[in-house]
Design an enzyme around this catalytic site. Structure first.
Site, PDB file in Angstrom:
ATOM      1  N   PHE A 198      -3.716   3.706  15.216  1.00  0.00           N
ATOM      2  CA  PHE A 198      -3.903   4.757  14.214  1.00  0.00           C
ATOM      3  C   PHE A 198      -5.075   4.357  13.341  1.00  0.00           C
ATOM      4  O   PHE A 198      -5.275   3.173  13.087  1.00  0.00           O
ATOM      5  CB  PHE A 198      -2.642   4.911  13.342  1.00  0.00           C
ATOM      6  CG  PHE A 198      -1.657   5.894  13.909  1.00  0.00           C
ATOM      7  CD1 PHE A 198      -0.972   5.613  15.073  1.00  0.00           C
ATOM      8  CD2 PHE A 198      -1.436   7.108  13.281  1.00  0.00           C
ATOM      9  CE1 PHE A 198      -0.065   6.513  15.607  1.00  0.00           C
ATOM     10  CE2 PHE A 198      -0.532   8.026  13.791  1.00  0.00           C
ATOM     11  CZ  PHE A 198       0.152   7.731  14.963  1.00  0.00           C
ATOM     12  N   LYS A 216     -13.528   2.363  16.293  1.00  0.00           N
ATOM     13  CA  LYS A 216     -12.344   1.498  16.214  1.00  0.00           C
ATOM     14  C   LYS A 216     -11.640   1.442  17.564  1.00  0.00           C
ATOM     15  O   LYS A 216     -11.185   0.392  18.011  1.00  0.00           O
ATOM     16  CB  LYS A 216     -11.396   2.045  15.138  1.00  0.00           C
ATOM     17  CG  LYS A 216     -10.335   1.075  14.718  1.00  0.00           C
ATOM     18  CD  LYS A 216      -9.688   1.488  13.413  1.00  0.00           C
ATOM     19  CE  LYS A 216     -10.635   1.350  12.229  1.00  0.00           C
ATOM     20  NZ  LYS A 216     -10.054   1.755  10.965  1.00  0.00           N
ATOM     21  N   LYS A 230     -11.236  -2.115  19.452  1.00  0.00           N
ATOM     22  CA  LYS A 230      -9.916  -2.705  19.711  1.00  0.00           C
ATOM     23  C   LYS A 230      -9.480  -2.519  21.169  1.00  0.00           C
ATOM     24  O   LYS A 230      -8.378  -2.914  21.535  1.00  0.00           O
ATOM     25  CB  LYS A 230      -8.869  -2.111  18.757  1.00  0.00           C
ATOM     26  CG  LYS A 230      -9.153  -2.436  17.283  1.00  0.00           C
ATOM     27  CD  LYS A 230      -7.922  -2.344  16.388  1.00  0.00           C
ATOM     28  CE  LYS A 230      -8.342  -2.462  14.932  1.00  0.00           C
ATOM     29  NZ  LYS A 230      -7.230  -2.658  14.000  1.00  0.00           N
ATOM     30  N   ASP A 275      -4.681  -5.889   5.185  1.00  0.00           N
ATOM     31  CA  ASP A 275      -5.754  -6.638   5.843  1.00  0.00           C
ATOM     32  C   ASP A 275      -5.825  -8.081   5.344  1.00  0.00           C
ATOM     33  O   ASP A 275      -6.285  -8.962   6.054  1.00  0.00           O
ATOM     34  CB  ASP A 275      -7.094  -5.932   5.607  1.00  0.00           C
ATOM     35  CG  ASP A 275      -7.125  -4.591   6.336  1.00  0.00           C
ATOM     36  OD1 ASP A 275      -6.740  -4.570   7.523  1.00  0.00           O
ATOM     37  OD2 ASP A 275      -7.494  -3.577   5.721  1.00  0.00           O
ATOM     38  N   ASN A 306       0.851  -1.190   0.000  1.00  0.00           N
ATOM     39  CA  ASN A 306       0.000   0.000   0.000  1.00  0.00           C
ATOM     40  C   ASN A 306       0.884   1.236   0.000  1.00  0.00           C
ATOM     41  O   ASN A 306       2.110   1.132  -0.042  1.00  0.00           O
ATOM     42  CB  ASN A 306      -0.959  -0.017   1.200  1.00  0.00           C
ATOM     43  CG  ASN A 306      -0.195  -0.068   2.501  1.00  0.00           C
ATOM     44  OD1 ASN A 306       0.604   0.819   2.803  1.00  0.00           O
ATOM     45  ND2 ASN A 306      -0.389  -1.120   3.280  1.00  0.00           N
ATOM     46  N   LYS A 323       7.409 -18.316  -9.998  1.00  0.00           N
ATOM     47  CA  LYS A 323       6.790 -17.185 -10.690  1.00  0.00           C
ATOM     48  C   LYS A 323       5.565 -17.660 -11.500  1.00  0.00           C
ATOM     49  O   LYS A 323       5.667 -18.651 -12.240  1.00  0.00           O
ATOM     50  CB  LYS A 323       7.823 -16.537 -11.618  1.00  0.00           C
ATOM     51  CG  LYS A 323       7.329 -15.293 -12.290  1.00  0.00           C
ATOM     52  CD  LYS A 323       8.405 -14.668 -13.158  1.00  0.00           C
ATOM     53  CE  LYS A 323       7.813 -13.517 -13.954  1.00  0.00           C
ATOM     54  NZ  LYS A 323       8.748 -13.008 -14.947  1.00  0.00           N
ATOM     55  N   PRO A 375      -3.843 -11.506  10.531  1.00  0.00           N
ATOM     56  CA  PRO A 375      -4.170 -11.255  11.945  1.00  0.00           C
ATOM     57  C   PRO A 375      -4.108  -9.755  12.232  1.00  0.00           C
ATOM     58  O   PRO A 375      -3.305  -9.044  11.625  1.00  0.00           O
ATOM     59  CB  PRO A 375      -3.073 -11.998  12.706  1.00  0.00           C
ATOM     60  CG  PRO A 375      -1.955 -12.163  11.723  1.00  0.00           C
ATOM     61  CD  PRO A 375      -2.573 -12.204  10.358  1.00  0.00           C
ATOM     62  N   ASP A 376      -4.959  -9.270  13.123  1.00  0.00           N
ATOM     63  CA  ASP A 376      -4.906  -7.857  13.536  1.00  0.00           C
ATOM     64  C   ASP A 376      -3.929  -7.779  14.713  1.00  0.00           C
ATOM     65  O   ASP A 376      -4.252  -8.193  15.835  1.00  0.00           O
ATOM     66  CB  ASP A 376      -6.304  -7.373  13.930  1.00  0.00           C
ATOM     67  CG  ASP A 376      -6.322  -5.857  14.101  1.00  0.00           C
ATOM     68  OD1 ASP A 376      -5.474  -5.331  14.846  1.00  0.00           O
ATOM     69  OD2 ASP A 376      -7.175  -5.202  13.482  1.00  0.00           O
ATOM     70  N   ILE A 377      -2.740  -7.280  14.439  1.00  0.00           N
ATOM     71  CA  ILE A 377      -1.663  -7.289  15.439  1.00  0.00           C
ATOM     72  C   ILE A 377      -2.061  -6.459  16.652  1.00  0.00           C
ATOM     73  O   ILE A 377      -1.933  -6.880  17.803  1.00  0.00           O
ATOM     74  CB  ILE A 377      -0.350  -6.751  14.823  1.00  0.00           C
ATOM     75  CG1 ILE A 377      -0.014  -7.520  13.544  1.00  0.00           C
ATOM     76  CG2 ILE A 377       0.793  -6.829  15.822  1.00  0.00           C
ATOM     77  CD1 ILE A 377       1.092  -6.897  12.705  1.00  0.00           C
TER      78      ILE A 377
HETATM   79  O1  C5P Z   1      -8.780  -1.671  11.529  1.00  0.00           O
HETATM   80  P1  C5P Z   1      -7.730  -0.786  10.944  1.00  0.00           P
HETATM   81  O2  C5P Z   1      -6.815  -1.505   9.991  1.00  0.00           O
HETATM   82  O3  C5P Z   1      -8.223   0.488  10.355  1.00  0.00           O
HETATM   83  O4  C5P Z   1      -6.858  -0.357  12.224  1.00  0.00           O
HETATM   84  C1  C5P Z   1      -5.736   0.412  12.104  1.00  0.00           C
HETATM   85  C2  C5P Z   1      -4.860   0.213  13.309  1.00  0.00           C
HETATM   86  O5  C5P Z   1      -4.691  -1.176  13.590  1.00  0.00           O
HETATM   87  C3  C5P Z   1      -3.486   0.754  13.081  1.00  0.00           C
HETATM   88  O6  C5P Z   1      -2.991   1.151  14.341  1.00  0.00           O
HETATM   89  C4  C5P Z   1      -2.749  -0.453  12.532  1.00  0.00           C
HETATM   90  O7  C5P Z   1      -1.350  -0.365  12.733  1.00  0.00           O
HETATM   91  C5  C5P Z   1      -3.349  -1.587  13.330  1.00  0.00           C
HETATM   92  N1  C5P Z   1      -3.433  -2.860  12.603  1.00  0.00           N
HETATM   93  C6  C5P Z   1      -2.677  -3.956  12.997  1.00  0.00           C
HETATM   94  N2  C5P Z   1      -2.782  -5.139  12.335  1.00  0.00           N
HETATM   95  C7  C5P Z   1      -3.607  -5.267  11.282  1.00  0.00           C
HETATM   96  C8  C5P Z   1      -4.380  -4.174  10.867  1.00  0.00           C
HETATM   97  C9  C5P Z   1      -4.273  -2.984  11.534  1.00  0.00           C
HETATM   98  O8  C5P Z   1      -1.906  -3.827  13.959  1.00  0.00           O
HETATM   99  N3  C5P Z   1      -3.697  -6.439  10.664  1.00  0.00           N
END
Ligand code: C5P
Length: 392
Positions: free
Chosen positions: A321, A335, A339, A277, A209, A287, A303-305
């Site tokens: 953020f 959000k 979270k 995401d 991105n 390739k 995974p959402d870290i």
């Molecule tokens: O849900 P969203 O992607 O908008 O959330 C953004 C926040 O979550 C940012 O702080 C980003 O660094 C964190 N994040 C993360 N892991 C992901 C997606 C977002 O830590 N897979």
């Protein structure tokens, strides 16, 4: 407390308090600092450069044009090497220059080019200090993250009594030691993610991105300046890690997650990275050959870290953020609650991506706190200050 190995640029501007700067220089050197003195033309009307040369043991810099004798970039090199730029005394005129970002001599150019903190010790007549223009300039300097030391009240060189005297050399030296030695994040372990992630499609292609990483690196610098032990887990960027920051380079979201979990526990986790995401399910090991047939890729969620770290039993103080393209307040606050974050930084993505300046709003349990539009480092310093207040 010691200032050993601290590099301080001492700027001296034109005012009778310049004689006190000689004592200040001596005290800073005595405390172990490496002091380079830069004098304006007006300052040299009050004290000779030789005085400062003898006290600092270094040649005194007085002109942008002398400094141009090497590669002409002395103003950049000097300010990059410094831990602190201290202007004492700072005249009303110099504060006005600073507030407007003017750079017409060596000292003002250094101030504008700096990447280190800037502290000023104003000294002027009480009416000049109270003047509306000076008030406006000081407000601007506070917004620009300049530390203002003093002034004190008392008898002035002009014979009047009031606010405007420069602090005594010992007081300034003590304040400088405080600024350099123990920031509000001293003793705290801060883990920060930054940049984009890169999700492989095959060995030569991938998805990423438009995050530049600038905000995350600015937050890392601000946290390090505040005394924190900073570990920066960074996706691919072309940025240099800030001084004193340990960087761990990763590519994918999965690598970023593993690196973050490996360096935790910590006191604070600031997730600035624009984590993808989704990733390609079962990236090709060879390739993918071009063909005229449509290509279908299957994506699976990453995974959402941040959410994972915030849900840990011994979770650090988590800061998220949120880059939105519309309805910032509504989406950002949702959000934050989802979270379970004590603090979330919201911005409009179209305003910020790859730009040097950002418009941010902080969301916490107390509500919204919009920050003045400024460059990312200034914004990051505001964020760190707010975060330190919530932490402490
Ligand atoms: O849900 P969203 O992607 O908008 O959330 C953004 C926040 O979550 C940012 O702080 C980003 O660094 C964190 N994040 C993360 N892991 C992901 C997606 C977002 O830590 N897979």
């Amino acid at each position: 407390m010691s200032l050993t190995h601290k590099k301080i640029i001492l700027g001296v501007t034109g005012g009778i308090a310049a004689y006190k700067a000689a004592e200040l220089c001596r005290l800073l050197v005595k405390a172990g600092a490496e002091v380079r003195v830069v004098m304006t033309a007006a300052a040299q009307q009050f004290v000779a450069p030789l005085t400062f040369q003898a006290l600092s043991g270094q040649p005194v810099l007085t002109s942008l044009w002398d400094a141009a004798s090497g590669d002409g970039m002395e103003h950049i090199h000097l300010s990059r090497a410094a831990d602190l730029l201290l202007v004492a005394p700072a005249s009303a005129d110099f504060l006005a220059k600073l507030a407007h970002g003017r750079a017409d001599d060596l000292l003002s150019t250094l101030c504008l080019a700096r990447t280190c903190p800037l502290a000023v010790a104003p000294a002027m007549n009480r009416e000049m200090w109270a003047a509306a223009a000076t008030r406006r300039n000081l407000e601007q300097l506070a917004a620009d993250d300049v530390t203002v030391l003093g002034p004190a009240a008392g008898e002035q060189a002009c014979g009047e009594i009031g606010l405007g005297r420069m602090l005594e050399a010992g007081e300034i030296a003590a304040a400088v030691t405080g600024v350099l030695a123990a920031g509000p994040l001293a003793g705290k372990r801060i883990v920060i993610t930054a940049g984009p992630t890169f999700e492989a499609i095959d060995p030569v292609r991938g998805l990423t991105n438009r995050s530049s990483g600038k905000m995350g690196y600015a937050v890392a610098q601000a946290a390090a300046e505040a005394g924190g032990e900073v570990i920066l887990v960074s996706g691919p960027t072309c940025l240099t890690p800030p001084a004193g920051v340990r960087r761990i380079e990763v590519e994918s979201a999965a690598e970023m997650r593993a690196a973050v979990l490996a360096v935790l526990p910590g006191d604070v986790f600031i997730a600035v990275a624009a984590v993808a995401d989704y990733r390609v399910d079962a990236a090709a090991t060879q390739k993918i050959k071009k063909s005229t047939e449509p290509l279908t890729l299957q994506f699976i969620a990453n995974p959402d870290i941040l959410a994972e770290v915030a849900a840990m039993p011994d979770a650090p103080f988590c800061v998220g953020f949120a880059a939105e393209t519309e309805r910032l307040a509504e989406y950002a606050e949702a959000k934050r609650l989802w979270k379970k974050l004590p603090l979330l930084v919201g911005n409009l993505a179209q305003d910020t991506l790859g730009q040097d300046a950002a418009e941010l709003v902080l969301f916490d349990a107390q509500g919204q706190h919009p920050l003045p539009r400024a460059d990312k480092l200034t914004q990051a310093r505001h964020l760190v200050r707010h975060l330190s207040t919530l932490l402490n």
